[in-house]
Design a protein around this motif. Sequence first.
Motif, mmCIF file in Angstrom:
data_model
loop_
_atom_site.group_PDB
_atom_site.id
_atom_site.type_symbol
_atom_site.label_atom_id
_atom_site.label_comp_id
_atom_site.label_asym_id
_atom_site.label_seq_id
_atom_site.Cartn_x
_atom_site.Cartn_y
_atom_site.Cartn_z
ATOM 1 N N GLU A 1 -2.846 -7.339 1.688
ATOM 2 C CA GLU A 1 -2.680 -6.870 3.068
ATOM 3 C C GLU A 1 -2.358 -5.373 3.101
ATOM 4 O OE1 GLU A 1 0.309 -7.537 6.920
ATOM 5 O OE2 GLU A 1 0.448 -8.857 5.166
ATOM 6 N N ASP A 2 -1.533 -4.937 2.163
ATOM 7 C CA ASP A 2 -1.153 -3.537 2.121
ATOM 8 C C ASP A 2 -2.253 -2.670 1.519
ATOM 9 O OD1 ASP A 2 1.632 -3.650 3.169
ATOM 10 O OD2 ASP A 2 1.887 -5.004 1.475
ATOM 11 N N ARG A 3 -3.089 -3.228 0.666
ATOM 12 C CA ARG A 3 -4.250 -2.492 0.161
ATOM 13 C C ARG A 3 -5.172 -2.108 1.314
ATOM 14 N NH1 ARG A 3 -6.758 -2.409 -4.503
ATOM 15 N NH2 ARG A 3 -8.625 -3.397 -3.645
ATOM 16 N N GLU A 4 -5.380 -3.040 2.243
ATOM 17 C CA GLU A 4 -6.243 -2.741 3.385
ATOM 18 C C GLU A 4 -5.626 -1.664 4.271
ATOM 19 O OE1 GLU A 4 -9.353 -3.773 3.800
ATOM 20 O OE2 GLU A 4 -9.037 -4.635 1.807
ATOM 21 N N LYS A 5 -4.330 -1.741 4.471
ATOM 22 C CA LYS A 5 -3.644 -0.708 5.262
ATOM 23 C C LYS A 5 -3.730 0.647 4.563
ATOM 24 C CE LYS A 5 -0.221 -3.873 7.288
ATOM 25 N NZ LYS A 5 1.223 -4.216 7.345
ATOM 26 N N PHE A 6 -3.583 0.624 3.244
ATOM 27 C CA PHE A 6 -3.649 1.864 2.473
ATOM 28 C C PHE A 6 -5.044 2.482 2.567
ATOM 29 C CE2 PHE A 6 -3.986 4.665 -1.116
ATOM 30 C CZ PHE A 6 -2.703 5.116 -1.367
ATOM 31 N N ARG A 7 -6.068 1.641 2.468
ATOM 32 C CA ARG A 7 -7.445 2.134 2.562
ATOM 33 C C ARG A 7 -7.700 2.791 3.920
ATOM 34 N NH1 ARG A 7 -9.628 -2.105 0.961
ATOM 35 N NH2 ARG A 7 -10.189 -1.478 -1.158
#
Length: 358
Positions: free
Chosen positions: A90-96
Motif C-alpha cells: 500500500e505504501d509502495r503505491e503511495k510512494f510511486r
Amino acid sequence: MITISLCMIVKNEEAVLARCLDTIHDLVDEINIVDTGSTDQTVEIAKRYTDRVFFFEWNGKFADARNESFKYATKDYILYLDADDVILEEDREKFRKLKETLDPSVDSVSMYYNAGTDEYGNVTLRYRRNRLVKRSRGFRWAGDCHQYLNVYGNIINSDISITHKKIKHSVGRNLEIYRNKIARGDTFTARDYFYYGNELRENQYYQEAIESYMKNISMKEGWVEDKIFACINMADCYRFLNDTENELQSLLLSFRFGKPKPEALSRIGYHFYRKKEYHTAIYWYKIATMHEPDQQQWSFDYPAYYTWYPHLHLCLCYYNIGDYQKAYEHNELARQYRPQDHHILHNKNLLEKKLGIQ
C-alpha cells in the motif's frame, strides 16, 4: 518527475537486506550502500542490487556513517532506510505517486515510521521522520546514536509509512555509545539525556534512567514532547522499582508540559486498577479512549494506549464492580483490534455466560 537516491548504512545484515531492497529497488533511481565492517554476506547481497557499494571504517558515530552515505548520492532527492525496514505494498503505491507528483520546491517529505507492530498487524509505535530530502540542500545528520537529520525549509507531511521489521536487537550497543560519550567528557544536550534514559531503562538500570530523565526535565532547552515522555518513561522505572507513589507523581508531572497523553492516562488508570479502586481507574481509562490521533504528530505515538488496552481494562474494572454488560461492551471493543487474543476470548466466553448470550 524527480529522481531519488537511496542511501543506506549496513553491517552484518544478510538476514534482512534483500527483504528491504526488494520493496524499494524499483522505486528509486540509484542505490548507494555503505558497509561499516560486515563479516557475513551483506556486501555480496548488496551487489546483487547495485554496483554502488562503498566502505566506511566504523568510528562509533552513526551520524558520520549516514553523512558518508549521503555523500555518494547523485539524484535530486535522497531517501534513507535501515536494512530491517520495508515498504509495504500500500505504501509502495503511495510512494510511486509521490515520486510522480512531488513539487521540486519541496525540501523534505516526512513519512510515518511504524517502529513496531503486534501479531495482529496493529502499529505499536509510530512517529514521523524527515525521510526524503532534497540533495542540493546539503542536510546533515547529527548525534552519535538516535541521530537526527537537521532539516528546514519547505517540509510536507505525507501519509506514507516505512515499516520496521526487526528480527534482532543489539542489546547494549547504544548504551555503550552514550557511556563512551560520558567517558570522553562530552556535553549532553536535553535530547541526549532523554535517549540515554531510554537506553538505561531498556537495559534495566532504572535508578540511573530516572536520574537521566530528571536532567532532561530540569533543562529549559529541549523538545517539550521529549519532556512529556521523559515523565512517562520515568514512571515506568518507578513502577519497576515498586515505588507506586513516585510512579503516579511522574505521570501527573507530564501534564505540566502539555495536553495529557493517552500513554499517561492509561498508566494512571492501571495505577488505580492495581489498588482495586475501580471507579477511579474507569475515569482515567475512559479519557484515554477519547483520544483522537493527530496525523501531523511528530512525537512518539503508542496506539495501544487509546485503543484495545484501555478497553480491555475497562472490561476488567466493570466486571469487578458487577456491571457485566459494560464489561462485555468494552471487551468487544478491544476484540476489534486483537480478534484472537486468548485473554479477550476468555472474557467473551465468560461474560456471554453471565449475560445469557447464546
